[in-house]
Every structure is written in C-alpha cells, then in structure tokens.
Design an enzyme around this catalytic site. Structure first.
Site, PDB file in Angstrom:
ATOM      1  N   SER A 197       0.911  -1.173  -0.117  1.00 30.98           N
ATOM      2  CA  SER A 197       0.220  -0.107  -0.044  1.00 30.98           C
ATOM      3  C   SER A 197       0.943   1.145  -0.146  1.00 30.98           C
ATOM      4  O   SER A 197       2.154   1.031   0.505  1.00 30.98           O
ATOM      5  CB  SER A 197      -0.811  -0.020   1.122  1.00 30.98           C
ATOM      6  OG  SER A 197      -0.201   0.199   2.391  1.00 30.98           O
ATOM      7  N   CYS A 236       0.880   7.701   2.746  1.00 32.16           N
ATOM      8  CA  CYS A 236      -0.037   9.002   3.087  1.00 32.16           C
ATOM      9  C   CYS A 236       0.851  10.221   3.475  1.00 32.16           C
ATOM     10  O   CYS A 236       0.910  11.316   2.937  1.00 32.16           O
ATOM     11  CB  CYS A 236      -0.955   8.907   4.069  1.00 32.16           C
ATOM     12  SG  CYS A 236      -0.284   8.130   5.662  1.00 32.16           S
ATOM     13  N   GLU A 278       4.892   9.578   4.527  1.00 31.00           N
ATOM     14  CA  GLU A 278       5.964   9.175   4.599  1.00 31.00           C
ATOM     15  C   GLU A 278       7.229   9.940   3.706  1.00 31.00           C
ATOM     16  O   GLU A 278       7.154   9.492   2.563  1.00 31.00           O
ATOM     17  CB  GLU A 278       6.275   7.660   4.541  1.00 31.00           C
ATOM     18  CG  GLU A 278       5.591   7.134   5.673  1.00 31.00           C
ATOM     19  CD  GLU A 278       4.166   6.362   5.413  1.00 31.00           C
ATOM     20  OE1 GLU A 278       3.430   7.177   4.498  1.00 31.00           O
ATOM     21  OE2 GLU A 278       3.636   5.385   6.061  1.00 31.00           O
ATOM     22  N   HIS A 280       5.699  -1.329  13.396  1.00 26.99           N
ATOM     23  CA  HIS A 280       4.416  -0.639  12.736  1.00 26.99           C
ATOM     24  C   HIS A 280       3.365  -0.352  13.896  1.00 26.99           C
ATOM     25  O   HIS A 280       2.633  -1.024  14.350  1.00 26.99           O
ATOM     26  CB  HIS A 280       3.772  -1.715  11.814  1.00 26.99           C
ATOM     27  CG  HIS A 280       4.372  -1.754  10.269  1.00 26.99           C
ATOM     28  ND1 HIS A 280       4.302  -0.619   9.618  1.00 26.99           N
ATOM     29  CD2 HIS A 280       4.848  -2.710   9.572  1.00 26.99           C
ATOM     30  CE1 HIS A 280       4.751  -0.865   8.468  1.00 26.99           C
ATOM     31  NE2 HIS A 280       5.154  -1.914   8.375  1.00 26.99           N
ATOM     32  N   GLU A 313       6.823   3.287  13.915  1.00 24.07           N
ATOM     33  CA  GLU A 313       5.959   4.229  13.925  1.00 24.07           C
ATOM     34  C   GLU A 313       4.967   4.325  15.198  1.00 24.07           C
ATOM     35  O   GLU A 313       5.174   2.986  16.086  1.00 24.07           O
ATOM     36  CB  GLU A 313       4.877   3.313  12.661  1.00 24.07           C
ATOM     37  CG  GLU A 313       5.632   3.541  11.393  1.00 24.07           C
ATOM     38  CD  GLU A 313       4.792   2.968  10.392  1.00 24.07           C
ATOM     39  OE1 GLU A 313       5.137   3.245   9.185  1.00 24.07           O
ATOM     40  OE2 GLU A 313       3.869   2.039  10.642  1.00 24.07           O
TER      41      GLU A 313
END
Length: 895
Positions: free
Chosen positions: A341, A500, A502, A533, A634
């Site tokens: 994604s 989105c 990064e 993540h 993250e």
C-alpha cells in the site's frame, strides 16, 4: 463485456451510457466519461480473484530447482501473462489489478494462515475473525465493502467478497504454501529470539499493530518510472542483456553478491517479457472488442487503445497519453508483484511534463483532453484495492491504498518546480473527486501564489486534499538520514511523499525526449515505512501503571517492573524502558521476517525501476537501491499519551490530590463509565455512566481539568518536547536488517481506532475503548480551546526535521473559508504553521451536522469524502470508531 468479472453481487445495473469525446463538460463536475466510469465503481464491490496466485504458484512449483530470483521472475511472468484482460466502454486508460473492476488477490506465498485457520468457516459461509488487531477493527457498512457473508457471497477479512464456489480453490492455494510461506518461515526463525514471547504478547495486546515481513513488505514509498519512460521496455531488456554479458562469471571484487548479477539480469529479461505479454493481452482484447463493436465511435476508441498499448509494450512513449498509460501500467505492476500500500506516483506532473509540453506545442493535445485523461487516471487508481487482513485493511488503511501524487517543491537547480500540468492535476482533483490519488503540496516559499491559491480552492471543496507538506523540513530530514549514503542538497530536492505522509528519498535522472533534455524526479529508496508498525503509546503507559499486565486480556506483556514510581521522573524512566524493550524485540523479529522476505520474495519489478539496480546488478534485498536506510518505528496516540502524562504529573505528583494507585484503580474501572463497546460511542462526544460512577467523580474531574496539549500551555508542551526529543533519538539507536539506522515515523492512519479499542481509560480522561487522538500533532477532540494559532505554537516546540514526519489535522466549518477572502485566510493559516517549522497540515472542510446525518443515512452520501489521517476516504466505507472520532474533532468556525 463479461459481467461476471465486474462484481461480486449481480444485482446492479452496470451499463455505461455512450460517451462522446465532444460531450460538453461542466467545470463543477467530472468529465462525462470519468463520471460514467466512476459510477461503475460506486456500483461494484471489492472482489477477490484467484487467477494471479494460481498461475504464480503453478509456475513456482514447476521450477523448484532453479535459482530463487529466476524462479520468482518466471512465476511472476506466468501470472502476469495469464491475467484476463477486461476493458470497459468509455475507458481510455486501461488495465487493472485483476479482471474485476474493483478487485484484488491474496498472496499465499507471503501469508496463508488466515485462510487455513478459517477454511471451515469460509466454506460454511459465515464470518470469521482474524488476528488480534483484526478483531478490534471495523469497516463501514456502505459502499463497496463486503462486510458480511450473504447468499452465494463469502466475506473475507470483512471487506472482500468471493463467490462460494471459488473458496475451495482459495483454500487449495493456501494449503500449497503451508510451511513455506514468508509468514511460516519468518515465524519459525523469529522464535529463535530469546525474548520472542514478549514480542508475541505485544502483538496479542495490540501494542504493535502488525508484522511487516508478510503483511505489506513494500509500499509507503515513491515509484520511479524513469527507465521505461526513457528507454521503453525493450530498452530495459537491452540494458540488462548488455550487463548480463559483461558480468557473467565475474565477481569483480565482490565475493558476496558479484556472481548474483548473472541471475538478476536474467530475471529482469524474464519479468519484462511477462509484462509485455500482459500489455499485449489487453491490446489483443481491445482489437477483438473493436471488431465486435457496432458503434463506429466506440470501435475507433478501442483501436486507439490497442495502438497505444502495442507501442508502449516496447518503446519510449511518444505522446502524453502513452506516457500516462505506461506509467500507470508500471504502477500496477509494482502492486501486483508484492503486497503493498502507498506505492505513490510521486511528482507525476513533473515526470510527465516533457510529453505534455511537447504535445501542447505540437497541437497533438489540448488542456481539456489532458484534464479528461487525468480524471480517468483518478478513477483507475481509486479502483485499486489492497488485499490484507482486517487489522491492516480496516484497522490501518480504512480501505485506502495511499497513491500519493505530489505537487510543487523545487527543481534540481533550486527553482520552483510548479508547471501547468500540475495545475491541471489539481483541477482534475476538483472536478473528479475520488479518494485516489490523494494529493500533497510540497510547500516552499518559492512556489507561485497563483498555484498555492488554486491548491487552497481544491482544499475548500471538502475533498480533504491536498495535504500541505513543509518542503524544507522534509529535505532536512533526508539530509540527516541519508548523508551516509550520499544524499546531498540537489538530491534532497527530489523529495516526495510515499504513502500518506512518509518522507521518501528520490533522485533526478536525465531524460531526453525528441532531443530535449529534462531532469526527471523519482523514488530512489526502499519502502519508507517498514519496521516497527504502529506502537500504541497510551497502551505502553497503561502497562507501566499495571506493572506489565494487560488487564483487558490477562496477558503479562512485560516483565513486572515492581518499581514504586514515587516521582514523575521514575514513571517516565519506566515508560521509556518498556518502550525501548518493545522496539527492540519487535525490530529484531521484523528484521528476521524481512530477511526471509528478501531471500525468497525479492522484488523484481521495483528493482528494475529504482536506481541503481540496473547499473549494479543488485536487487532490493542486496541494497541495490540508492538509499536503503528507510526502516522506521511508527507510533500512534502521541497526544493522548502527552495529555495523560500531563494529568499524572499534575494530579498525582505536583498537586498530590490522588495517589498513583488511586488513579490506576480509576482507569481500570473506566472512571465509573460504560466502555465504548458497551455504549457504542467511540469518541468522547457521548459518555454514559455505569453504576459505580460516583466513586470516581472527583478524580475524573481532576484528570479532565489537567493541562492539555494544543493551548500554548508550557506545562503540557514541555512534556511533548521531552517526548519528541527522546523518541526521535531513541529510534535511531535501532538498526534494520540492512545495518542502517532506523528513524521515527509519527502518523496514525486508522490505527487510533483499534488501538484505542484495546486500551483502558487513560489519565487524560479518555474512556476505555474510545479512539486515541488522531495523527501526531492533532489535539485531542475538544481540548484545544485557544484557537489554531495556539495549537501551532504547541505543535512546533520541537524540531520536526528529526522525524520522518508529523501529522496535524484540522476541521474547519465551510463558512470560515468561503469566498476569495476565505481562500486568503486559509492560505495564511497554512503558511503560519509551516513557517513555524511544522511538517504537515491538512483540513476537513465540513459541517459536523452533515457528518452526523451521513452516519445515520449513509446511502444518501455515497460520494461524501473526509480526510481521516493522511488520506481521504468515502465516508460510508469507514468504520464507526473512526467516524465518531472525525465527528468529534474540534470544528473551527473562526480563526
């Protein structure tokens, strides 16, 4: 047209009205051709197709004794070559991920456990659970999501539909990979970690959202279309074969990977041949349709499609349409190669500028034709689905795939990179409002005012895009992170956004078209968001208070610290110890998973596209990319954490109104209120008391009244600064499998929903099960009481260039930005934040009453989109926890 390939459920009218290129357009609406194709999207459901995995598995097994990268290339070639082509009347851009209009497919060579674990329930046509995160994730019930099994349709992962008769083949494919998938091998070897059980406990308690190695190992990066656009696919084969002959049998001083170059170049040739077969299959299908079509106009369009495909299958594009078609085709190829994604097109308006400029000058293209193509491009990317578990597709992505087109920024020489094509990309986003591709503006003081105001007008439409990114802050991050790999100022100017939000490294490569030279920006790094993540910051603090025990699941996640926590400093130090332990065990497990991935499932398509693989003969797993220090840590729920720490510091340690034990008891008992699961409300907009509410009224009031981030209050803001400086520094102490420093990444996507669902009440007054604060710099809904400029001052007390990103979402009432004066006001608001050093800001321009009505009557709002957290999505396809959170966000009516 095979209607069975269009959809899962056959009770919709999918006819396409005749569309003529001369049909008048309305500047407030999509081009009729784009609208007709978007309407098909609205009437179709996310569908599972097993064609690609069947042919991949078949060919893989036939070549069991071959070199792995050659075997992988052959399997991919076979799968691409056998994809059924499907072209719809009215299309000019063609090809798609599967034969379905809105389809995707599993990759059991990555992960097959879900299907094996649920094989009985799949065949029995009932819903089934998935992993821990998946059980706490929700999809919206409207739109194209197949949220439950019904009739002949089986729901998979709460989103995708598959016909019941096809589930047997799906389970057969899953069984074929049992014991040898990346998931199975990674799981086998990650258990060698001495602290493996801690890692498992972390995953079960949803402190970490998901594993990287077999979930989405690629993506959140920027694709590079340079090589096919410069050389054509035949030219890439020529380069590979020349290098093949030059390097065969030679190590050239590299005793580890030198000899591997022979196999890499052979894999390049094989894979390109597969992509060419894929393209030619669509070409032949277009010719068949032209021969069968009764409409002369439609027959002509099919033949134009065929001629375009026949050319781009081999050569450098000649026209803007051909360049757009080839770049889109290569984009799809990267998405079909691996679970991904956020494969972002990057600075598409600058990439395609040479063809646009020359076509316009030669009279081969006018702006309306270009706008039509750009709107069709939006529809095609919106149709792309990512197949993954509920926890990933629902709990992280909300069904979005984050194809980010980036605008603005600087050229290689430091001048503004804005051009007329970028302005048309914005116009296409205004006219044809779809979630994909999302748009981002790389804001720089050198960008022209007219362009910035046009982008503001797009924001005002309520689409949620473009996001606004601080170009200079992003460049500084790249210089900090990639200096050891040769990053310099000129190269940093090729920055783009992967996924989105990064920040992703790029390069300028020299392109020549009809004798004219251009510098083309494109991605040059690995996935910019693989690693640890989404760590649930408030959940880690919760376990500090409960001595390592997760009260929700009963799992002892961490070794008990048994510390008295008599001071705030002791509390903070224990929080950092648990946090660093989390990063350590998850990063090591991820390194093992990704090592298995790069040895068995290495990228071939992406390794063809990114510099400098073709030159060096090394694929992604051998660090053939120019930049490889791209792995991150993250976080999620930052401001919920900060507000909780502020409340604990004031209520327990400074004012000493209550003891830490009393506070912990109140949190475990949810301050005497119903949980979100009990009340059905996932924000703090509605709170329902339980029978024990009176026991905790005083402490609840004290927690709610404690200082909150976003009000230019030094008490809370100093804690944010302390956290950020620690977090950004701490992340760089960890090392990826490539031996490179990791870094901090601060976005929420949709994880603040399921991770909030896994967390007890927090000391800021948030109740159990409700969502965390969104983004990383957004205030918690309703707690920012001094206006946006106070919020900006709070958000910029730390250096944003020390992190890969940060994220600030604002909700504005439409009347606030109406008219030309409102546009100027919104541009100045944006500039104010970015000039203070903020990295990112984005807006929802919407009335909360509209959202509340849409939640009650989703069928009336099929086209309504909102900005969630770095991406835009159709309202009806978002789960209720995230809907509640968006509704509850502070709505500014004046600034």
């Amino acid at each position: 047209m095979d209607a069975s390939k269009l959809q899962v459920v056959d009770n919709h009218d999918l006819s396409v009205p005749p569309v003529n290129s001369n049909t008048p357009t309305n500047k407030d609406h999509p081009h009729p051709r784009a609208k007709a194709l978007r309407d098909i999207y609205f009437k179709t459901l996310s569908s599972v197709d097993t064609e690609f995995p069947y042919w991949y598995t078949r060919r893989w097994d036939e070549l069991a004794d071959d070199v792995t990268i050659v075997r992988r290339a052959e399997a991919l070639k076979c799968a691409f070559s056998h994809l059924t082509p499907n072209i719809f009347p009215g299309e000019k851009l063609v090809m798609q991920k599967t034969a379905y209009y809105r389809g995707s497919f599993p990759m059991p060579w990555l992960s097959e456990s879900f299907f094996l674990a649920n094989s009985d329930s799949l065949t029995a046509r009932v819903d089934s659970g998935s992993d821990s995160a998946g059980k706490l994730s929700q999809f919206g019930g409207g739109g194209g999501n197949v949220t439950k099994s019904e009739g002949n349709i089986i729901s998979i992962a709460g989103k995708f539909g598959i016909r019941a008769e096809e589930t047997a083949s799906l389970i057969t494919l899953a069984k074929a990979w049992e014991g040898r998938s990346i998931e199975d091998l990674g799981h086998k070897y990650e258990q060698h970690l001495p602290d493996y059980q801690i890692k498992e406990n972390i995953m079960k308690s949803v402190i970490c959202m998901f594993d990287s190695g077999y979930t989405i190992p690629q993506g959140r990066e920027v694709v590079n279309y340079y090589y096919p656009l410069q050389y054509g696919l035949d030219g890439i084969i020529d380069i590979a074969m020349q290098r093949h002959d030059q390097t065969a049998g030679k190590a050239d001083g590299d005793g580890i990977t030198g000899m591997d170059r022979l196999y890499y170049y052979d894999a390049v040739r094989i894979l390109i041949e597969g992509l060419q077969s894929w393209i030619h299959n669509y070409e032949h299908h277009a010719r068949e349709l032209a021969a069968q079509c009764k409409s002369a106009q439609q027959s002509k369009e099919y033949l134009e499609i065929a001629e375009c495909l026949a050319w781009v299958a081999h050569h450098q594009p000649r026209t803007f349409r051909e360049a757009l078609q080839l770049s889109y085709t290569m984009h799809l190829a990267t998405l079909n190669e691996d679970a991904a994604s956020g494969m972002s097109p990057g600075r598409l308006g600058q990439i395609l500028w040479p063809w646009y400029e020359q076509d316009i000058a030669a009279g081969r293209l006018d702006e309306e034709e270009a706008l039509e193509l750009l709107q069709l491009y939006r529809v095609k990317l919106t149709c792309v689905d990512c197949f993954a578990s509920t926890g990933v597709v629902g709990g992280v992505l909300s069904g979005n795939t984050f194809n980010n087109v980036v605008l603005g920024g600087l050229k290689k020489d430091g001048s503004s990179a804005v051009n007329r094509l970028e302005e048309l990309i914005i116009e296409a986003g205004i006219r044809c409002q779809t979630p994909q591709p999302t748009l981002s503006v790389l804001y720089d003081e050198k960008l022209p005012e007219s362009f910035l105001l046009q982008a503001i007008e797009c924001t005002k439409t309520g689409t949620g895009y473009p996001a606004w990114i601080n170009n200079q802050v992003g460049m500084q991050f790249l210089l900090n992170q990639y200096a050891a790999e040769g990053m310099d100022l000129q190269e940093a100017r090729a920055i783009a956004i992967g996924g989105c939000l990064e920040t992703s490294p790029g390069s300028f490569l020299p392109l020549t078209l009809n004798g004219k030279a251009y510098d083309m920006p494109g991605g040059s790094g690995q996935t910019a968001a693989t690693g640890v993540h989404f760590l649930a910051n408030p959940k880690i603090l919760e376990l500090v208070l409960t001595n390592g025990l997760d009260k929700r699941t009963g799992i002892e996640v961490y070794p008990p610290h048994n510390q008295p926590l008599d001071t705030f400093d002791q509390l903070w130090q224990q929080f950092t110890r648990y946090y660093e332990l989390t990063c350590d065990v998850v990063a090591k497990a991820n390194n093992i998973q990704m090592d298995i991935w790069r040895k068995n499932n290495m990228s071939v398509v992406n390794s063809i596209l990114k510099p400098d693989c073709l030159q060096s003969g090394r694929h992604i797993g051998q660090m053939g990319y120019r930049y490889n220090a791209t792995y991150n840590i993250e976080s999620c729920g930052t401001i919920t954490l900060i507000n909780s720490l502020a409340a604990i510091k004031q209520v327990v340690y400074d004012a000493q109104n209550f003891s830490l034990a009393e506070l912990t008891d109140a949190l475990v008992n949810n301050f005497g209120y119903q949980t979100a699961e009990e009340s059905g409300c996932y924000s703090m907009a509605e709170q329902r008391k339980a029978e024990t509410s009176g026991c905790y009224e005083d402490i609840y009031a004290a927690c709610l009244g404690a200082p909150k981030y976003g009000n230019n209050d030094a008490f809370a803001d100093d804690i944010l600064k302390m956290y950020e400086e620690w977090f950004c520094s701490m992340a760089r102490t960890f090392e990826s499998l490539y031996g490179k420093k990791m870094y901090g990444c601060q976005i929420s996507v949709s994880t603040h929903g399921p991770q909030g669902a896994s967390t007890l009440a927090s000391a800021d007054g948030r109740l159990a099960g409700t969502t965390y604060s969104d983004g990383s710099m957004s205030s918690y809904p309703g707690t920012d009481r001094n206006g946006p400029y106070a919020l900006f001052r709070s958000a910029t007390v730390w250096d944003h260039s020390q992190s890969q990103n940060s994220q600030l979402n604002l909700k504005l009432h439409p009347t606030l930005v109406s008219g030309n004066a409102g546009s100027r006001k919104l541009l100045e608001l944006t500039r104010n934040y970015l000039r203070k050093g903020g990295f990112h800001i984005q807006y929802n321009v919407v009335d909360s009453r509209t959202l509340l009505d849409a939640q009650q009557h989703p069928d009336n709002y099929r086209e309504l989109m909102v900005r969630v957290a770095g991406f835009t999505q159709y309202w009806c396809e978002i789960g209720k926890p995230i809907q509640d959170e968006v509704i509850a966000r502070t709505e500014y009516e004046e600034i």
